[in-house]
Design a protein around this motif. Sequence first.
Motif, PDB file in Angstrom:
ATOM      1  N   LYS B  27      30.770  46.802   5.135  1.00  0.00           N
ATOM      2  CA  LYS B  27      29.773  47.280   6.098  1.00  0.00           C
ATOM      3  C   LYS B  27      28.373  46.984   5.596  1.00  0.00           C
ATOM      4  N   VAL B  28      28.084  47.389   4.354  1.00  0.00           N
ATOM      5  CA  VAL B  28      26.733  47.265   3.825  1.00  0.00           C
ATOM      6  C   VAL B  28      26.326  45.797   3.706  1.00  0.00           C
ATOM      7  N   MET B  29      27.262  44.950   3.298  1.00  0.00           N
ATOM      8  CA  MET B  29      26.910  43.549   3.021  1.00  0.00           C
ATOM      9  C   MET B  29      26.994  42.649   4.249  1.00  0.00           C
ATOM     10  N   SER B  30      27.835  42.996   5.236  1.00  0.00           N
ATOM     11  CA  SER B  30      27.953  42.041   6.326  1.00  0.00           C
ATOM     12  C   SER B  30      28.096  42.647   7.711  1.00  0.00           C
ATOM     13  N   SER B  31      29.140  43.442   7.976  1.00  0.00           N
ATOM     14  CA  SER B  31      29.367  43.812   9.376  1.00  0.00           C
ATOM     15  C   SER B  31      28.319  44.782   9.909  1.00  0.00           C
ATOM     16  N   GLU B  32      27.630  45.506   9.005  1.00  0.00           N
ATOM     17  CA  GLU B  32      26.535  46.359   9.484  1.00  0.00           C
ATOM     18  C   GLU B  32      25.229  46.044   8.766  1.00  0.00           C
ATOM     19  N   TYR B  33      25.097  44.789   8.381  1.00  0.00           N
ATOM     20  CA  TYR B  33      23.815  44.293   7.887  1.00  0.00           C
ATOM     21  C   TYR B  33      23.204  43.594   9.100  1.00  0.00           C
ATOM     22  N   TRP B  34      22.176  44.231   9.672  1.00  0.00           N
ATOM     23  CA  TRP B  34      21.710  43.792  10.990  1.00  0.00           C
ATOM     24  C   TRP B  34      20.644  42.707  10.915  1.00  0.00           C
ATOM     25  N   ILE B  35      20.821  41.706  11.775  1.00  0.00           N
ATOM     26  CA  ILE B  35      19.877  40.584  11.840  1.00  0.00           C
ATOM     27  C   ILE B  35      19.275  40.585  13.246  1.00  0.00           C
ATOM     28  N   PRO B  36      17.955  40.458  13.373  1.00  0.00           N
ATOM     29  CA  PRO B  36      17.359  40.427  14.714  1.00  0.00           C
ATOM     30  C   PRO B  36      17.901  39.245  15.519  1.00  0.00           C
ATOM     31  N   LYS B  37      17.990  39.456  16.855  1.00  0.00           N
ATOM     32  CA  LYS B  37      18.440  38.347  17.704  1.00  0.00           C
ATOM     33  C   LYS B  37      17.351  37.292  17.860  1.00  0.00           C
ATOM     34  N   HIS B 227      14.884  43.803   5.853  1.00  0.00           N
ATOM     35  CA  HIS B 227      15.523  42.905   6.833  1.00  0.00           C
ATOM     36  C   HIS B 227      14.679  41.656   7.050  1.00  0.00           C
ATOM     37  N   VAL B 228      15.299  40.633   7.650  1.00  0.00           N
ATOM     38  CA  VAL B 228      14.518  39.422   7.905  1.00  0.00           C
ATOM     39  C   VAL B 228      13.554  39.686   9.059  1.00  0.00           C
ATOM     40  N   ASN B 229      12.488  38.914   9.062  1.00  0.00           N
ATOM     41  CA  ASN B 229      11.477  38.962  10.110  1.00  0.00           C
ATOM     42  C   ASN B 229      12.052  38.352  11.397  1.00  0.00           C
ATOM     43  N   ASN B 230      11.256  38.300  12.451  1.00  0.00           N
ATOM     44  CA  ASN B 230      11.701  37.664  13.693  1.00  0.00           C
ATOM     45  C   ASN B 230      10.567  36.849  14.294  1.00  0.00           C
ATOM     46  N   GLN B 231      10.856  36.135  15.361  1.00  0.00           N
ATOM     47  CA  GLN B 231       9.878  35.189  15.913  1.00  0.00           C
ATOM     48  C   GLN B 231       8.578  35.826  16.386  1.00  0.00           C
ATOM     49  N   GLU B 232       8.623  37.135  16.714  1.00  0.00           N
ATOM     50  CA  GLU B 232       7.431  37.796  17.223  1.00  0.00           C
ATOM     51  C   GLU B 232       6.738  38.603  16.139  1.00  0.00           C
ATOM     52  N   GLY B 233       7.390  38.749  14.990  1.00  0.00           N
ATOM     53  CA  GLY B 233       6.871  39.649  13.962  1.00  0.00           C
ATOM     54  C   GLY B 233       7.005  41.101  14.408  1.00  0.00           C
ATOM     55  N   ALA B 234       7.897  41.357  15.375  1.00  0.00           N
ATOM     56  CA  ALA B 234       8.033  42.711  15.931  1.00  0.00           C
ATOM     57  C   ALA B 234       8.675  43.644  14.910  1.00  0.00           C
ATOM     58  N   GLU B 235       8.238  44.918  14.917  1.00  0.00           N
ATOM     59  CA  GLU B 235       8.886  45.913  14.074  1.00  0.00           C
ATOM     60  C   GLU B 235      10.054  46.485  14.851  1.00  0.00           C
ATOM     61  N   ILE B 236      11.253  46.303  14.330  1.00  0.00           N
ATOM     62  CA  ILE B 236      12.441  46.698  15.077  1.00  0.00           C
ATOM     63  C   ILE B 236      12.960  48.024  14.546  1.00  0.00           C
ATOM     64  N   ASP B 237      13.378  48.912  15.444  1.00  0.00           N
ATOM     65  CA  ASP B 237      14.027  50.151  15.019  1.00  0.00           C
ATOM     66  C   ASP B 237      15.498  49.830  14.783  1.00  0.00           C
ATOM     67  N   PHE B 238      15.847  49.547  13.532  1.00  0.00           N
ATOM     68  CA  PHE B 238      17.190  49.051  13.243  1.00  0.00           C
ATOM     69  C   PHE B 238      18.271  50.087  13.520  1.00  0.00           C
ATOM     70  N   GLU B 239      17.953  51.391  13.303  1.00  0.00           N
ATOM     71  CA  GLU B 239      18.977  52.408  13.530  1.00  0.00           C
ATOM     72  C   GLU B 239      19.318  52.507  14.996  1.00  0.00           C
TER      73      GLU B 239
END
Lengths: 171, 413
Positions: B27-37, B227-239
């Motif tokens: 979970k921690v390393m892959s299935s719930e390590y979240w990447i922005p779309k 987490h990695v950044n995204n194309q807009e530099g948006a701050e994402i609420d990951f939870e």
Amino acid sequence: MNSRRDFMGMALGGFTALGGIGALYAMKRSWDPLPSVKSAGFTTIDLSGAVENVLNVEKWRGKPIFVLKLAADAPKSPRQITVGGSRYLVVIGLCTHLGCIPSFDIAADNKNKFKCACHGGEYDINAVETFGPPPRPLDIPPFKLSGTSLVLGEEGPEYKKMLASGLTLKV
Amino acid sequence: MAHFDEKAKPFSHQWLNERLAIDTVKKVMSSEYWIPKDINFLWAMGMILAATFGLLVISGIFLLMYYQPDTAKAFDSVNYTIMTEVGYGWLWRHIHGVGASLVFLIIYIHMFTGIYYGSYKRGREMIWLSGMLLFVLFSAEAFSGYMLPWGQMSYWAGMVITNLFGGFTPDLAGGALNFPGFVEWLRGDYVPAQAFLSRFFMLHVFLLPLAIIGVIVLHFATLRIPHVNNQEGAEIDFEESARLYKDGKKKESKVIPFSPVFLSKDVFVMGVYFILFFYLVFFHFDFAMDPVNFDPANGLKTPLHIYPEWYFLWSYEVLRPFSFNIGLVAFAFAQVAFFLLPFLDKSPVVAPASRRGLFHIWFWLMIIDMIVLSVMGKLPPEGAWNIIGFGAAVVFILLFVALPFITKNEKKA
Ligand code: HEM
Ligand code: FES
């Protein structure tokens, strides 16, 4: 309790630091050049066969040594060595910038010069820098005169005089 | 004591889970390590780098079976034994050479992606710093590897680069900053010779790869929390986004799991990359091999014109046009300048450079300047080339000096 633990911590830390310093010293010494490398540093070159304006390249400590017999009308310089009435230029053929070997260009009127292709440095006939990044003239190797020969690696009185008057750096 | 089910079959899922918590790790390393779309193919460069490093290790191991770190034998062991005798030896060598070159191309793309999207600041400083550490380690790895075939370029690059460690000229500060003995100590001899080859061999095949693997792990760890950044530099609420995703509202969620969703995109980009990679390995490997290095090392003859591999040209050109001491300072600065980026950029804005006004200009000037430096570094140091190279080197330094000023008053986009 607390202070006893602190004491143990400091004692352990102190001995670990000592061991660490010792280990670092051993590592430093292992990187040093070997004594056999250091002691292989002597070469004798014979000057009697030299021809005017023809650059001879000898090898000392793995470095190229330029030996040039100067023409009779070449300008005088304290960087030259006189042996048997002729004047010679004996320098380490490594550019004092970053160590490439300069090439020797023969030109008319004693305008011969050394040119380094690496970053464009140039030196005059006495191997004194005239252009580009080299910070000083080509170094003169430690030498001792012995008849018509030079022993490189030994410091003779002529070399010591050059060193003292700042004509070259100790290498 | 933890609970162990006596009836669990050895090595079954339950058995492993009770001993290694594999579900949590996954979970921690892959299935719930979240990447922005909201990212693009440029975010695949990191995994491409990891894969290329893997290829370098595998090809390196096979080269190592026949390579001989002996000044009398090294050249032939590579150019004769490996290239003509060993079955498929040429394949490993070409993979190794092309890989070493492409790894730098991808590193530069990866770095400039980070600069473009502002991914080096506001919580991502450690990602950037560990990445720069990898850049320095790869530079050392490539340099030490270049010594090994013991050709003319190996020898003379070794001579010139180790001489840089002799410090400043003796007339500066009464000679306090001049240490010629240090160069001999580094080499273990007066010139690059056996001691030099052996120690650079040790660095290339053991110490540096080991350090690289360690810093890759660190680099990955620094990514996990910001987490990695995204194309807009948006701050994402990951939870919030993670909850939506797990509730099946994948459309509404702004994130995807690293594995298998993001990884499958990575693998696609990698596929395209490896087509190019193996095209080069089989048909154009020569671009990664300097012809001058097919002459054996000769301490009594410098090649007419020496230059480093393409990926070092820009920093080499920052050194070359100056006098000795200034060149040394400029060169040292070029090596560390990019480490300072998160601290020189005074703007809090995380957004693509195209929306950051003056910074946008700064970004493209930097790229153009580094390309100009690289081209000049390859040309012989003569006439107009000297002047252009000098100008570009000065611009490089000025761009860093200017950065705090142009970012200070940047308006929020
Ligand atoms: C554990 C990993 C590695 C091992 C075991 C290894 C091993 C070797 C060996 C034995 C050689 C000499 C044979 C030859 O010249 O082709 C070599 C050369 C070389 N290596 Fe590596 N290497 C590794 C990783 C890397 C990495 C990560 C890079 C660069 C980023 C690199 C860059 C080079 C270069 C530029 C050469 C000279 C290639 C040539 O002239 O053909 N190596 N390596
Ligand atoms: S090494 Fe001769 S000019 Fe740089």
